[in-house]
Structure formats: structure tokens, C-alpha cells
Design a protein around this motif. Sequence first.
Motif, PDB file in Angstrom:
ATOM      1  N   PRO B  87      44.098  17.692  33.451  1.00 56.47           N
ATOM      2  CA  PRO B  87      42.961  18.355  34.407  1.00 56.47           C
ATOM      3  C   PRO B  87      43.140  17.844  35.679  1.00 56.47           C
ATOM      4  O   PRO B  87      43.114  16.423  36.141  1.00 56.47           O
ATOM      5  CB  PRO B  87      41.729  18.234  33.544  1.00 56.47           C
ATOM      6  N   ILE B  88      43.105  18.820  36.776  1.00 55.65           N
ATOM      7  CA  ILE B  88      43.154  17.939  37.972  1.00 55.65           C
ATOM      8  C   ILE B  88      41.534  17.965  38.696  1.00 55.65           C
ATOM      9  O   ILE B  88      40.674  18.646  38.431  1.00 55.65           O
ATOM     10  CB  ILE B  88      43.742  19.157  39.160  1.00 55.65           C
ATOM     11  N   ILE B  90      38.834  17.835  41.735  1.00 50.72           N
ATOM     12  CA  ILE B  90      38.783  18.651  42.711  1.00 50.72           C
ATOM     13  C   ILE B  90      37.471  18.134  43.506  1.00 50.72           C
ATOM     14  O   ILE B  90      36.655  18.885  43.224  1.00 50.72           O
ATOM     15  CB  ILE B  90      39.113  20.243  42.709  1.00 50.72           C
ATOM     16  N   PRO B  91      37.524  17.045  44.091  1.00 49.87           N
ATOM     17  CA  PRO B  91      36.276  16.603  44.903  1.00 49.87           C
ATOM     18  C   PRO B  91      35.785  17.664  45.866  1.00 49.87           C
ATOM     19  O   PRO B  91      36.345  18.610  46.386  1.00 49.87           O
ATOM     20  CB  PRO B  91      36.796  15.373  45.677  1.00 49.87           C
ATOM     21  N   GLY B  92      34.522  17.635  45.707  1.00 47.65           N
ATOM     22  CA  GLY B  92      33.716  18.706  46.688  1.00 47.65           C
ATOM     23  C   GLY B  92      33.613  20.082  46.157  1.00 47.65           C
ATOM     24  O   GLY B  92      32.645  20.966  46.562  1.00 47.65           O
ATOM     25  N   VAL B  93      34.241  20.579  45.153  1.00 49.96           N
ATOM     26  CA  VAL B  93      34.192  21.789  44.379  1.00 49.96           C
ATOM     27  C   VAL B  93      33.189  21.576  43.263  1.00 49.96           C
ATOM     28  O   VAL B  93      33.659  20.913  42.340  1.00 49.96           O
ATOM     29  CB  VAL B  93      35.524  22.502  43.994  1.00 49.96           C
ATOM     30  N   PHE B  98      32.804  26.831  40.933  1.00 49.07           N
ATOM     31  CA  PHE B  98      34.031  26.926  40.509  1.00 49.07           C
ATOM     32  C   PHE B  98      34.049  28.060  39.071  1.00 49.07           C
ATOM     33  O   PHE B  98      34.741  29.098  39.294  1.00 49.07           O
ATOM     34  CB  PHE B  98      34.636  25.650  39.984  1.00 49.07           C
ATOM     35  N   VAL B 142      34.493  19.300  40.158  1.00 49.98           N
ATOM     36  CA  VAL B 142      35.500  19.549  39.174  1.00 49.98           C
ATOM     37  C   VAL B 142      36.242  18.320  38.653  1.00 49.98           C
ATOM     38  O   VAL B 142      36.974  17.863  39.506  1.00 49.98           O
ATOM     39  CB  VAL B 142      36.485  20.786  39.452  1.00 49.98           C
ATOM     40  N   ASN B 143      36.115  17.900  37.467  1.00 45.61           N
ATOM     41  CA  ASN B 143      36.720  16.797  36.890  1.00 45.61           C
ATOM     42  C   ASN B 143      36.668  15.246  37.700  1.00 45.61           C
ATOM     43  O   ASN B 143      37.229  14.386  37.220  1.00 45.61           O
ATOM     44  CB  ASN B 143      38.184  17.165  36.527  1.00 45.61           C
TER      45      ASN B 143
END
Lengths: 455, 253
Positions: B87-88, B90-93, B98, B142-143
Motif C-alpha cells: 500500500p502506498i 500519501i502524506p498530506g491526504v 480519502f 493515508v498509510n
Amino acid sequence: MSTVTSKISLKDRFINLYSEKSGEINKNSSALMNSFREEAVERFAKTGLPRKGTENYLYADVESIFGADMEKYFGERKISLNIREIFHCDVPDLETNLLLLVNGRFFNNGQMLKKMPGGIIAGSLAQASKEYPDLVRKHYGKYAGNSEDGLVSLNTAFAQDGIFIYVPKGVKVEKPVQIVNIMIAENDLMAQHRNLFIAEEDAEARIVVCDHTLSAHRFLTNSVNEIHTAGGAKLNITRVQNEHNGSSQVSHTFSRQEGGSELSSITISLHGGFIRNNVYVRLDGERAENNTMGLYLTDKGQFIDNFVHIDHAAPNCCSNQLYKGVLDDYASGSFNGRILVRRDAQKTNAYQANNNILLTDDAKMYSRPQLEIYADDVKCSHGSTMGQLDENALFYLRSRGIDRREARLLLMFAFAHEVIQNIKVDALRDRIDDLVDKRLRGELSRCNNCAMQCG
Amino acid sequence: MLIIKDLKASIEGEEILKGINLEVKAGEVHAIMGPNGSGKSTLASVLAGRDLYRIDSGEVKYNGEDLLEKSPEERAKDGLFLGFQYPIEIPGVSMVNFMKTAINEMRRHRGEEPLSASEFLKKMREKKELVEIDSSLTNRSVNEGFSGGEKKKNEIFQMAMLEPKLAILDETDSGLDIDALKVVAKGVNNLKSSENAIIVITHYQRLLDYIVPDFVHILYRGRIVRTGGKELALLLEEKGYEWVRKEEPAGNE
Ligand SMILES: Nc1ncnc2c1ncn2[C@@H]1O[C@H](COP(=O)(O)OP(=O)(O)OP(=O)(O)O)[C@@H](O)[C@H]1O
Ligand SMILES: [Mg+2]
């Protein structure tokens, strides 16, 4: 060798303008500001305007901007729009003390200088230098005065007014002070104003500056800000640049920080055809902290140039530069960040980052860090990136049903938010988030209202 | 529901999928096993619409429609879900933003009104409880900074939120402790119905104790070389891939 050119140089045009208008300029300003003009004109006569391609102006073509034929006026002028009506602020959770600057002059609604509880003074700089000459003299021209930049001399020669804010020792200003800086005219117009912000020992204040244009003419602003934060003072400045794309501005901000002071300034550039922001910070006392940040979102033919110079002149200080930008279409920009650590400035921490997303092949960005370190016990870092949106992240978002366009926006917004999250006023941060979101969606074309109620 | 016919795909001129045939019907659970590098993730990515891969030939029908010509988001909106092997971050989201965006985009696609803030939060709460995911995780980006296991659980959480028709889980069981493994299984079994189908890609038979497959396929060098019932997984556990290798007819290089 007898080709006679009737063309007068740009430099001489400004010098002639000054000789012609100095009477009117002086009449509509203050003795104190007037006393700086002659010397400034002399300096300007020596330097002229900065040339594109020279050390500090590698990419910004100031001459072509300043050479445009534009009206300049130095007397009183009735502004036909009811600005008060346009700018009543109706955001429920953000109350501000509002100050208006119209075409470079404090907007007169009868009271040129507000005196607020605790001894806070805010309003017209020209008026302040009449009422409080000693106070203003202590700071006026002290931080900008030595500048080699001809544009600063030009401002000193012509500036007649601007905003003055004074926060006395130990006073905390609860409500943010909001300066709405408007350009409005019936012709293309150039204006030059001068702001002076003083925070005395342990004073605290938050200032919001919004640059706007209210008519579709071409505008040019050449402004100088001088900022003094005395020992332990905390000053927070958020600036939103949202002039239309037919306008140009150059601003020069000179800050002097004494020991233990904290100055944070964040500049959000949304619209504006040509923007050049010069920021000079001098950390003059121990344990001073500076945060200088910027976010620029540009498209079409916009040009934005941030030039930052942090001067560590005392030990144990900390500075942090963070500039981020998204460039679309054929927009171009430049970031130049200089960190100077003087010999005695031991135990300096100085950081700098400039991250860019280029959305097209035609968008261009030049990034140049300059580190000059003469002390040996320092922590310095700098980094600069140019890139596209992360394809893996895009795919991840899209695989959850989010459209490509929306996924791109989410990523751009996340990228921008790293700067915005540093805005310490919650209501303001949410507003800016909103504005930036709209800007990225291409929904914010022109902004008649102030940033606080932009929508 | 899903019919894959002679699917060939390559990356940078190298053929990875060399003719995949697979049919998945509603209500079924399929397991795909196979040695490292055999093309399992490639197959999953191709089905989800990653444009890194070139489709050289073959076709994929999903609910009677050509899947391969659709964008990743269209596939997701049609109910396809991929649980990523990696899984990727995504800093800031934020997770909340999301998920809200994803759910509302899908609802819009179905002609439904967006969820109200309180409906959305209720749904988040329910699904978080279901997959026993720490509340603080959904307050983060996210992650970002999630542990390996947390990332995997987060995939299951997203699956639970989006309620797909066909879920492809790429090694969602790898790197999980036994409790987390049960949680993943619970999430999957919760989704299972006569209308949905699930493809689990795994290296370990132990997941299949919790998620009982109707079919087990062995993907080897870009081909499905063997298909059987759940006993095939046990056989594999016992004999290893060496056994497949030996059985693989010659001349397939
Ligand atoms: N982006 C890529 N560039 C080059 N080769 C790739 C790329 N993606 C996959 N491959 C190659 O394709 C082959 C199949 O990879 P894939 O990830 O599908 O294997 P897998 O079966 O999922 O393996 P694992 O069990 O290790 O996850 C491998 O040889 C891999 O190196
Ligand atoms: Mg894999």
C-alpha cells in the motif's frame, strides 16, 4: 558618432518624475518620510533599476515591468467605489482589526490612526510619523536603508504612506490585524507604499496581509516592509497575494529580530502576473527563531520569484525556510534562498527546502540555494526538488474510485498543505485551505472580496 | 462475473503474463498461489488498471463488459477492489478525506446522494470496529508511518468501506500476526455473499484455514499451471513449488 537618441533611460524617467513631483509628494506625506527622499534618489541615480541576469535578479525582468507606461499620482484622490461595503468581513469565527490600503495609501475613513487598548497603534504610517516622530524615526529606514537594490531606493524616494503597526512591550494583540491592500483605478497605475511593523519586547501579534486588485487595469506595486521584533516578541504574518494576472508586484521585506524573538511569515501566492518577493531577515540576538515560508500556485504565463536572504548574525538562532510551488501551463518561477551564517553565529540551525511540482513540460522553475557559512558549529541543510505528481499515489487513489482529476487535486492539495498547516490562526488556515483548493480547481479567477470571505 | 481469456501482458518488452485463463463466478472464493516473481501482482495490477503494463493480447470481461478499456476509477466504481501488496503512503491526504471522497464519488456514479457527515462517520465507526483498526490510524494521512501490518489492515478497512463486488487481495496476509490475520479473514468473510467474489493471492495455506477457497490456482511463470480445490494448497504446502517445476512440461521457456 552623432546618433542622437531622444529616448530617455528608464532610470532618468523616474528621476525626472521625482524632480517634477517632489513638491506634491512631500505635501501629501510626512516630514520624516520626506527627509529620506533626496538621499534615496541619489542612491537610485547610482544603481538604477536591477538588471535581469545580474546576481540577485537572474530571472526577473524588472526593467520591462517598470518601463510600462503607467499612471502615478501623488495627491488626494476620491475613490468612487464604496470599499467599506465590499469589504465588510462576515466570517463568523475570524474577527480581525481591518486596515485598508488603497493604491498605496491608508484609506481614510476619518481616523488616520487607531489607538487601541494596551497602547497598540495601527493605521497610516505618514500620520504615525507626525504623531509619534521619535518612535517612527527609531525604525524607519533602519532595516531597508542599506539595501543596494535600486527598487528599495525608488520606494524610499516615492513612498508617501503605508501601514504602521505598533505593539508595546508585553502586549498581546488577541484579534489578528488584517491589512487589505487594494489597487483600483481608471487607468493603469503604479503605486509604492511603505509598511512599518514594530513589536516591542515580549509583544505578540498576528498580521494578515491580502493583496487584491479591484479593477481590470494593469497595476504595478513596489512596496517596502520594515519589521522589528524586539527581544521575546512573537510576530506572525500571513500574506495572500491574489491580484489579477495583469498586475505586477515587487515587495521587499526587511526584518530585524532581537534575542528570543519569533517571526513567522507565510506568503501564499495565488494570482498575479509578475511577483517578486524579496525577504531579508537578520537574526541579531541569541535564540531568535525565524520561519519564512511560501506557497505559489501558478499557471498560464505567471512568473513568481522568491528571493530569501537569512542572515544569522548571532549565535543559537534557528531559521527555517520552506517554499513549495505547483506550476502549470507555461508558468515560470524562481527560488533563491541564501543563508548567511556569520563567524560568531555558532550553534546556528538553518534549514531550507524548495519543492516544486511541474505539471507540464513547458512550466519552468529555477531553484538556487546559497549557503555561506563562516561559523564552524552549525547545522545547516538545504534541499530542492522538481517533480511530477507521484504516479503510484495517483493510481492508489484512482483504484478507490476517485477520478483522475480529483486524485490529482488531492495530491496537489496535500503538497500545498504542508505550507498551509503552519498558519497558526485556525479560522485563517481553514480559509486559506479553501482558497487554495479553489485555486487548484481553477475556480478562483478573481477575488473581489478579501481573503477572509473569499468564495 | 470475471472471465479472463488468454491474457498476455508485458513490461518494458518483457512478457510477464503469458496467457492467463480464469473464470470467477459470483459467490466464489479463488486463491492464487505461486512462487515469487511468477506474475501474481502483475495480474492483479492489470485487472485494476495500472497503465505500467502493456496488454499484448487476450481479453477480460467483467460483468459482461470489456474491463481493459476502462480507467482504474471506472473499474473501482463498477465494484472492483484491489488490496495492494504494498500500500502506498500519501502524506498530506487524510484517511477521512480519502475515504469520504472515494465513497461519495462511487455514490455519485450510482446516482445516489453523497453521505452526510454523520452518516459517513457512523459508517467509518462501524467498519473500524469490524476490522479492529486503531482509531488514531484513520486520523492520519493515508498509510503514512503505518506499520506493515497496519497497512494491510487498512486495505481491509477500505474494502469494508467500499463494499466491492469483486475484491482482489494481493498478499494481504503477509506480515500479519495471528490476530491480525483473523481480522483480515473476518473482513473478507463479512464481505462474502452470493453476489460477491473474492480472489486472494497468498503464499500461505494458513490464510485458507480462515478464508476457505472454492478454487486454488497455481500461477507459475506467467501461466496458471494448475487448478484444484483447497486441497491443492495443502499439497503445495507439503511439496513446495519444486513439485510444480518438475511437473511443468518442458519447452515452455
Ligand atoms: N515495474 C516493473 N519493472 C520491471 N519488471 C517488473 C515490474 N513489475 C514487475 N516486474 C517483473 O515481473 C515479474 C512478476 O512480478 P510480480 O510482482 O507480478 O510477481 P509476484 O508473483 O507478485 O511475486 P511476489 O510473490 O514476490 O509478490 C517479476 O520478475 C518482476 O521483476
Ligand atoms: Mg506480488
